[in-house]
Design a protein around this motif. Structure first.
Motif, PDB file in Angstrom:
ATOM      1  N   PRO A 108       0.820  -1.220   0.000  1.00  0.00           N
ATOM      2  CA  PRO A 108       0.000   0.000   0.000  1.00  0.00           C
ATOM      3  C   PRO A 108       0.849   1.263   0.000  1.00  0.00           C
ATOM      4  O   PRO A 108       1.841   1.359   0.734  1.00  0.00           O
ATOM      5  CB  PRO A 108      -0.811  -0.139   1.288  1.00  0.00           C
ATOM      6  N   ALA A 109       0.478   2.214  -0.835  1.00  0.00           N
ATOM      7  CA  ALA A 109       1.183   3.486  -0.891  1.00  0.00           C
ATOM      8  C   ALA A 109       0.877   4.312   0.354  1.00  0.00           C
ATOM      9  O   ALA A 109      -0.114   4.093   1.047  1.00  0.00           O
ATOM     10  CB  ALA A 109       0.778   4.252  -2.145  1.00  0.00           C
ATOM     11  N   ALA A 110       1.754   5.264   0.631  1.00  0.00           N
ATOM     12  CA  ALA A 110       1.514   6.166   1.758  1.00  0.00           C
ATOM     13  C   ALA A 110       0.185   6.886   1.560  1.00  0.00           C
ATOM     14  O   ALA A 110      -0.123   7.382   0.475  1.00  0.00           O
ATOM     15  CB  ALA A 110       2.655   7.173   1.858  1.00  0.00           C
ATOM     16  N   ASN A 111      -0.628   6.905   2.607  1.00  0.00           N
ATOM     17  CA  ASN A 111      -1.945   7.544   2.592  1.00  0.00           C
ATOM     18  C   ASN A 111      -2.959   6.860   1.672  1.00  0.00           C
ATOM     19  O   ASN A 111      -4.038   7.410   1.412  1.00  0.00           O
ATOM     20  CB  ASN A 111      -1.823   9.032   2.187  1.00  0.00           C
ATOM     21  N   GLU A 112      -2.629   5.667   1.164  1.00  0.00           N
ATOM     22  CA  GLU A 112      -3.597   4.936   0.344  1.00  0.00           C
ATOM     23  C   GLU A 112      -4.720   4.390   1.228  1.00  0.00           C
ATOM     24  O   GLU A 112      -4.473   3.795   2.280  1.00  0.00           O
ATOM     25  CB  GLU A 112      -2.903   3.777  -0.381  1.00  0.00           C
ATOM     26  N   ALA A 113      -5.947   4.589   0.802  1.00  0.00           N
ATOM     27  CA  ALA A 113      -7.088   4.067   1.550  1.00  0.00           C
ATOM     28  C   ALA A 113      -7.157   2.552   1.357  1.00  0.00           C
ATOM     29  O   ALA A 113      -7.177   2.068   0.221  1.00  0.00           O
ATOM     30  CB  ALA A 113      -8.378   4.718   1.063  1.00  0.00           C
ATOM     31  N   VAL A 114      -7.163   1.817   2.442  1.00  0.00           N
ATOM     32  CA  VAL A 114      -7.219   0.356   2.365  1.00  0.00           C
ATOM     33  C   VAL A 114      -8.349  -0.148   3.257  1.00  0.00           C
ATOM     34  O   VAL A 114      -8.789   0.536   4.175  1.00  0.00           O
ATOM     35  CB  VAL A 114      -5.879  -0.287   2.806  1.00  0.00           C
ATOM     36  N   SER A 115      -8.808  -1.353   2.959  1.00  0.00           N
ATOM     37  CA  SER A 115      -9.824  -2.020   3.772  1.00  0.00           C
ATOM     38  C   SER A 115      -9.150  -3.073   4.639  1.00  0.00           C
ATOM     39  O   SER A 115      -8.223  -3.760   4.195  1.00  0.00           O
ATOM     40  CB  SER A 115     -10.878  -2.681   2.877  1.00  0.00           C
TER      41      SER A 115
END
Length: 291
Positions: free
Chosen positions: A127-134
């Motif tokens: 996941p990228a920095a500040n990427e919204a993930v579930s």
């Protein structure tokens, strides 16, 4: 650089070998490119038992296919061909193993061969920095089809950027097979998507063929107008390309998992600035050169 040697005639269970082992391998001469086809596996198949760790598989028979995977009704919005002719092709897969959230991925980037082995290059995305993930467990994987071979396999993990662009020309007047041309441009290769249907721009559901060429994404990034870069994460349409007999140009940019989508009428419309028109012409020429 991590390597894994996989002999072709051993049992190809998903858990038979795991990625990340350092293994010596023989120098068998110069490498040449192996043509492969991206396979929209999830449209028609599911994994019976996801591997508990990172792993690879090379499926060389229908029997092995049936052991590892479950066939289901096509779940994609376009027709998806699930067939594999194992007298001519093998299915090659890489599996990242269980991940705690969304935002992870694994991708085969290139395949080469020499006198005694097939070398599969792949990268993994986190996941990228500040990427919204579930907060759900995921099991990323990638599948491709390669020509049948009797050689052994080596899998090598490389460092690549997942950022990419997708460009294409579209038209409601386009009804023939593969009459719309769509390409994904990365810094490690360019993918041609096959038989893209009008208005169906989820590209994970299409087979594709790659051309190995480095640095194309970085070069094209320099030519994007500031007004389009400023739309980060938005969707914008210039003109009315869906109503135009000339159709339009599609542009999608995926930067750090933020996706921007642009539709540009092939007619020069009043809302297209000089910079947008110049960029449209650049994309038109690029699509023509990639056909």
């Amino acid at each position: 650089m991590k390597k894994l040697m996989l002999g072709l005639f051993v049992a190809f269970g998903i858990s038979a070998c795991s990625l990340g082992d350092d293994t010596k391998y023989e120098d068998c001469g110069a490498n040449t490119i192996v043509e492969f086809t991206g396979f929209p596996f999830a449209c028609n198949y599911s994994i019976k038992t996801p591997p508990p760790n990172s792993a690879v598989t090379v499926v060389n028979s229908q029997t092995k296919m049936d052991q590892l995977f479950e066939k289901h009704t096509n779940s994609c919005s376009v027709a998806s061909d699930p067939s594999i002719d194992f007298t001519k092709q093998y299915l090659v897969g890489v599996f990242a193993g269980p991940k705690p959230t969304t935002g992870y991925a694994i991708k085969i980037t290139s395949i080469v061969e020499n006198g005694c082995e097939i070398i599969v290059n792949y990268y993994e995305k986190v996941p990228a920095a500040n990427e919204a993930v579930s907060q759900v467990t995921t099991n990323p994987y990638d599948m491709v089809l390669i020509p049948k071979t009797s050689k052994g396999f080596i899998f090598i993990k490389t460092n690549e950027s997942p950022d990419n662009m997708i460009i294409g020309n579209f038209s409601n007047q386009c009804t023939g097979a593969d009459c719309q041309k769509f390409f994904q441009i990365n810094d490690y290769n360019t993918l041609k998507f096959l038989n893209v249907a009008s208005g169906q721009y989820d590209f994970s559901q299409y087979r594709y063929t790659p051309t190995i060429k480095r640095g194309e994404y970085t070069l094209l990034l320099k030519d994007i107008p500031a007004e389009i870069l400023a739309l980060k994460g938005q969707t914008k349409t210039y003109g009315t390309p869906n109503e135009s007999t000339l159709g339009g140009i599609y542009f999608e940019m995926n930067q750090s998992s933020v996706i921007t989508r642009i539709y540009i009428d092939n007619n020069d419309t009043a809302d297209q600035t000089a910079a947008v028109k110049a960029f449209k012409k650049l994309l038109q020429d690029k699509i023509t050169s990639l056909k």
